[in-house]
Write a protein that holds these residues in place. Sequence first.
Motif, short mmCIF file in Angstrom:
data_model
loop_
_atom_site.label_atom_id
_atom_site.label_comp_id
_atom_site.label_asym_id
_atom_site.label_seq_id
_atom_site.Cartn_x
_atom_site.Cartn_y
_atom_site.Cartn_z
N UNK A 315 5.69 67.05 8.88
CA UNK A 315 5.85 66.84 7.39
C UNK A 315 6.96 66.64 7.00
N UNK A 316 7.14 65.65 6.01
CA UNK A 316 8.45 65.36 5.47
C UNK A 316 8.35 65.08 3.80
N UNK A 317 9.61 65.54 3.29
CA UNK A 317 9.79 65.25 1.92
C UNK A 317 9.87 63.76 1.51
N UNK A 318 10.69 63.21 2.32
CA UNK A 318 11.03 61.75 2.57
C UNK A 318 11.07 61.12 3.90
N UNK A 319 11.96 62.01 4.51
CA UNK A 319 12.41 61.11 5.72
C UNK A 319 13.46 59.87 5.57
N UNK A 320 14.43 60.16 5.34
CA UNK A 320 15.28 59.08 4.78
C UNK A 320 15.59 58.34 5.94
N UNK A 321 15.62 58.97 7.39
CA UNK A 321 15.76 58.08 8.47
C UNK A 321 14.87 57.06 8.69
N UNK A 322 13.58 57.19 8.07
CA UNK A 322 12.77 56.03 8.14
C UNK A 322 13.08 55.04 7.45
#
Length: 428
Positions: A315-322
Amino acid sequence: MKYRILLVADSPLVPTGYGVQIKELGKYLLEQKHEVIFFDTAFQMDDMKGGYYRINQFCKEYFSKSKKFNIQLPLIDCSKEIGNGVICFKRTNTTFPFNDIPSIVKELQADIFIVLKDINNYPANLYLNIPSITWCPLDAFPVSPSILSNLDKFSKIISISEYGKKQFIDYGFNADFISHSLNIDLIDKINKKNRIELRKKYNLPQDKFIVSMIASNTESNDRKGWSFNIQGFKKFSDKYGKDNIHLFLNTNILGLKELDKIETQKIGVDIKHLLDYLKIDNYSCIPTYKYRKYTQEEIYEQLKLSDVLLNCSRGEGCGVVLLESQSVGTPIITCDFTAMKENCINGELVKPYCLEYKLSDSFHCIPNVDEISNKLEKIYLEPSKYRDNIDSINIIKDNTNYKKNGNKFLKIIDEVIVEHKLKNKNLD
């Protein structure tokens, strides 16, 4: 109007997802001549607690290895970007030092405070008569009761994903969405660099398909899905041969709390043990002493040299590394779940095998190991279809422009402060 704004989050000097976001927001607010105070909730600094320090002076003393600092922290000198800001540190050794906010707000006479942190643990009785915003991460489905019960403590809710915004609205709350921000100038700089030369720099194979995993390993519930990602990589590697495939890891590979001590607490997954158990030896990992010590530019270089970023979290709130990976032309593989779905612009989505119930009364997903292997194979066989996708790069650069997002924040800050003043005036 110029405001005094308190930003409550991880340190802007730490190159984590939240650290980078609060730095980019603070940078824009400072450029607009507002006063910005960063409340670093991440690290205990016994010699510094209770004080306020100009960031440019703090960085000057810290990075000159001043004897007044007896704690070595993984900080990055960003005084050129936010040097005119002020930083203060938590006063109690707790992971969620929300109870420090009232005294800091009072001492600063802040006009507003903004929290970029999980609010599951926000104190039940902490209602402050001051404008406030929660920039709220949501990494599970649906919204957990522990988050829902705290949303009314803030004047405004801003989600860091469209997924989160929809969830909050579905539960009857008025919410907006503002994307994470990236350093666009740095993205342009990295995109001019050569992948092969970058592989030489980091001592990685020049002629192999490099699968990278760049993520934290500090949660006992394996939220980042290390075990599933690595099992999927194993199936893929076995099919196409370890002579052709290489796994690159930028993480805390042993899952230890204090990496420089022999006896220390385990806080994450023992990835090294898992790799040995699965007989995976076609991998390399960053040196332990470099964990969270790389600059933002070096992280972007590691993404750029990769053929794919494997990041199937539970689960990710955003996953900025993506977003960072795709912005430098490297495709991603992530889960078709929470905010990860909307942030997969150039890559492949993995369907959850099932959902796992959490004690927070919400669900995380279990990534499908077979699908991870299949998606790796798909990108491996058609690399030109995914690599350096200019349209995707431009979309991400536009959506994550810190000035554009900063303007959205300032508009909401103005509205929240005016509304608060009118409400108090009516009460009088």
